[in-house]
Scaffold this motif. Structure first.
Motif, mmCIF file in Angstrom:
data_model
loop_
_atom_site.group_PDB
_atom_site.id
_atom_site.type_symbol
_atom_site.label_atom_id
_atom_site.label_comp_id
_atom_site.label_asym_id
_atom_site.label_seq_id
_atom_site.Cartn_x
_atom_site.Cartn_y
_atom_site.Cartn_z
ATOM 1 N N VAL A 61 105.577 42.717 -10.176
ATOM 2 C CA VAL A 61 105.386 44.029 -9.561
ATOM 3 C C VAL A 61 104.774 43.865 -8.168
ATOM 4 C CG1 VAL A 61 104.083 46.194 -9.707
ATOM 5 C CG2 VAL A 61 105.141 45.227 -11.756
ATOM 6 N N THR A 62 105.264 44.624 -7.206
ATOM 7 C CA THR A 62 104.710 44.575 -5.853
ATOM 8 C C THR A 62 104.161 45.923 -5.399
ATOM 9 O OG1 THR A 62 106.908 45.005 -4.918
ATOM 10 C CG2 THR A 62 106.241 42.689 -5.138
ATOM 11 N N ASP A 63 104.421 46.973 -6.154
ATOM 12 C CA ASP A 63 103.944 48.307 -5.792
ATOM 13 C C ASP A 63 102.417 48.355 -5.890
ATOM 14 O OD1 ASP A 63 103.054 51.193 -6.869
ATOM 15 O OD2 ASP A 63 104.863 51.427 -5.626
ATOM 16 N N ALA A 64 101.766 48.702 -4.782
ATOM 17 C CA ALA A 64 100.301 48.664 -4.715
ATOM 18 C C ALA A 64 99.657 49.630 -5.706
ATOM 19 C CB ALA A 64 99.831 48.984 -3.299
ATOM 20 N N GLY A 65 100.250 50.791 -5.903
ATOM 21 C CA GLY A 65 99.688 51.766 -6.816
ATOM 22 C C GLY A 65 99.718 51.298 -8.252
ATOM 23 N N ILE A 66 100.824 50.692 -8.651
ATOM 24 C CA ILE A 66 100.941 50.168 -10.020
ATOM 25 C C ILE A 66 99.962 49.019 -10.234
ATOM 26 C CG2 ILE A 66 102.481 48.991 -11.644
ATOM 27 C CD1 ILE A 66 104.802 50.539 -10.388
ATOM 28 N N LEU A 67 99.879 48.135 -9.247
ATOM 29 C CA LEU A 67 98.966 46.998 -9.369
ATOM 30 C C LEU A 67 97.509 47.462 -9.449
ATOM 31 C CD1 LEU A 67 100.658 44.553 -6.843
ATOM 32 C CD2 LEU A 67 100.591 44.319 -9.336
ATOM 33 N N GLU A 68 97.173 48.520 -8.739
ATOM 34 C CA GLU A 68 95.817 49.053 -8.813
ATOM 35 C C GLU A 68 95.545 49.638 -10.203
ATOM 36 O OE1 GLU A 68 91.930 50.267 -7.749
ATOM 37 O OE2 GLU A 68 93.294 48.678 -7.099
ATOM 38 N N THR A 69 96.549 50.258 -10.796
ATOM 39 C CA THR A 69 96.416 50.752 -12.175
ATOM 40 C C THR A 69 96.141 49.595 -13.128
ATOM 41 O OG1 THR A 69 97.856 52.643 -11.790
ATOM 42 C CG2 THR A 69 97.604 51.911 -14.075
ATOM 43 N N TYR A 70 96.897 48.501 -12.975
ATOM 44 C CA TYR A 70 96.686 47.323 -13.819
ATOM 45 C C TYR A 70 95.265 46.775 -13.629
ATOM 46 C CZ TYR A 70 101.813 47.034 -14.481
ATOM 47 O OH TYR A 70 103.118 47.286 -14.798
ATOM 48 N N ARG A 71 94.819 46.733 -12.366
ATOM 49 C CA ARG A 71 93.479 46.200 -12.075
ATOM 50 C C ARG A 71 92.407 47.021 -12.795
ATOM 51 N NH1 ARG A 71 89.019 47.104 -9.491
ATOM 52 N NH2 ARG A 71 89.739 49.157 -8.797
ATOM 53 N N LYS A 72 92.513 48.332 -12.700
ATOM 54 C CA LYS A 72 91.515 49.202 -13.328
ATOM 55 C C LYS A 72 91.526 49.040 -14.848
ATOM 56 C CE LYS A 72 91.408 52.743 -9.718
ATOM 57 N NZ LYS A 72 91.744 54.157 -9.368
ATOM 58 N N GLU A 73 92.711 48.915 -15.419
ATOM 59 C CA GLU A 73 92.807 48.728 -16.865
ATOM 60 C C GLU A 73 92.198 47.394 -17.288
ATOM 61 O OE1 GLU A 73 96.723 49.382 -18.405
ATOM 62 O OE2 GLU A 73 96.928 51.341 -17.433
ATOM 63 N N TYR A 74 92.426 46.356 -16.479
ATOM 64 C CA TYR A 74 91.851 45.040 -16.767
ATOM 65 C C TYR A 74 90.323 45.124 -16.781
ATOM 66 C CZ TYR A 74 90.636 40.088 -16.185
ATOM 67 O OH TYR A 74 90.097 38.840 -16.330
ATOM 68 N N VAL A 75 89.753 45.787 -15.791
ATOM 69 C CA VAL A 75 88.293 45.894 -15.700
ATOM 70 C C VAL A 75 87.723 46.556 -16.951
ATOM 71 C CG1 VAL A 75 86.375 46.959 -14.441
ATOM 72 C CG2 VAL A 75 88.231 45.858 -13.180
ATOM 73 N N LYS A 76 88.389 47.593 -17.439
ATOM 74 C CA LYS A 76 87.930 48.265 -18.652
ATOM 75 C C LYS A 76 87.976 47.331 -19.857
ATOM 76 C CE LYS A 76 89.066 53.028 -17.348
ATOM 77 N NZ LYS A 76 89.879 54.231 -17.679
ATOM 78 N N GLU A 77 89.046 46.540 -19.955
ATOM 79 C CA GLU A 77 89.139 45.579 -21.060
ATOM 80 C C GLU A 77 88.085 44.486 -20.914
ATOM 81 O OE1 GLU A 77 90.919 46.196 -23.592
ATOM 82 O OE2 GLU A 77 92.056 47.854 -22.707
ATOM 83 N N ALA A 78 87.866 44.041 -19.683
ATOM 84 C CA ALA A 78 86.886 42.979 -19.439
ATOM 85 C C ALA A 78 85.472 43.439 -19.773
ATOM 86 C CB ALA A 78 86.964 42.518 -17.982
ATOM 87 N N ASP A 79 85.192 44.723 -19.568
ATOM 88 C CA ASP A 79 83.874 45.246 -19.943
ATOM 89 C C ASP A 79 83.622 45.067 -21.438
ATOM 90 O OD1 ASP A 79 83.224 46.034 -17.376
ATOM 91 O OD2 ASP A 79 83.917 48.096 -17.644
ATOM 92 N N LYS A 80 84.678 45.072 -22.219
ATOM 93 C CA LYS A 80 84.545 44.934 -23.673
ATOM 94 C C LYS A 80 84.546 43.480 -24.131
ATOM 95 C CE LYS A 80 88.082 47.754 -24.389
ATOM 96 N NZ LYS A 80 89.122 48.555 -25.087
ATOM 97 N N TYR A 81 85.373 42.640 -23.485
ATOM 98 C CA TYR A 81 85.657 41.322 -24.055
ATOM 99 C C TYR A 81 85.171 40.115 -23.248
ATOM 100 C CZ TYR A 81 88.927 44.056 -26.902
ATOM 101 O OH TYR A 81 89.485 44.980 -27.742
#
Length: 212
Positions: A61-81
């Motif tokens: 994926v190269t779309d900046a908006g989609i990648l930012e969505t992935y980044r935010k989701e990763y941070v939420k998962e990382a807060d847990k694990y």
């Protein structure tokens, strides 16, 4: 290897192994969005890059908006694990303690968020072991930009000529070269000795004990 007054460390695959948590969090987000068939090794090879860079490499994926969505989701998962699945390498605490006892200043330069590193180290190292942490949120341009190193040198009142940067990846080697500091590679991660040795270096070490 000569003795330095300041030691700046990368975090992931240099001081600690957080690969279990990293793989877990990437896989949750990637598979949630239909990106399957990506191996653990492929994910591990992106450690040290920013989350956006890694997601782009892994998903295509190269779309900046989609990648930012992935980044935010990763941070939420990382807060847990993440913290529960991160361990210092066996020699890390001893090496840092001995460097500190010699009067050295110790800093960490990472694309990982500072609060996450602090959360782990608060349980793993005596207070005062680390003088400074520069995390991904503290710079405008991530490694291999030298911005984080320059910030650390300024805050630690350290000179380039008496500073050693230690990391496991070619991104770290490029960072040290851009900053004009000496570099030592460590083979804790997925980057090979040959890949690290292709850059200016004072040593490529099996582990951190060589610093002593």
């Amino acid at each position: 290897m000569k003795t330095y007054r300041t030691y700046l460390f990368d975090f992931d695959y240099t001081l600690a192994d957080s690969s279990k948590g990293i793989v877990m969090c990437y896989r949750i987000v990637l598979e949630r969005h239909g990106h399957t068939g990506i191996s653990d090794e492929e994910i591990k090879r992106t450690i040290g890059k920013t989350l956006v860079e890694s997601f782009s490499i892994l998903s295509g994926v190269t779309d900046a908006g989609i990648l930012e969505t992935y980044r935010k989701e990763y941070v939420k998962e990382a807060d847990k694990y993440m913290t529960a699945n991160t361990r210092l390498f066996l020699e890390t605490a001893e090496v840092l303690a001995k460097l500190k006892a010699q009067g050295a200043k110790i800093g960490i330069i990472s694309t990982k968020y500072r609060y996450r590193i602090m959360e782990l180290l608060s349980h793993a190292l005596p207070e005062g072991t680390i003088d400074l942490i520069v995390g991904g949120e503290d710079v405008q341009t991530p490694k291999p930009s030298p911005e984080g190193v320059f910030l650390a040198l300024e805050k630690l009142n350290a000179e380039k000529t008496s500073t050693l940067y230690i990391g496991d990846s070619t991104v770290d080697a490029e960072t040290a070269r851009a900053a004009g500091t000496d570099f030592a590679g460590v083979l804790h991660g997925t980057t090979t000795r040959e890949e690290l040795a292709a850059y200016p270096h004072v040593d490529v070490m099996k582990d951190l004990t060589k610093l002593l």
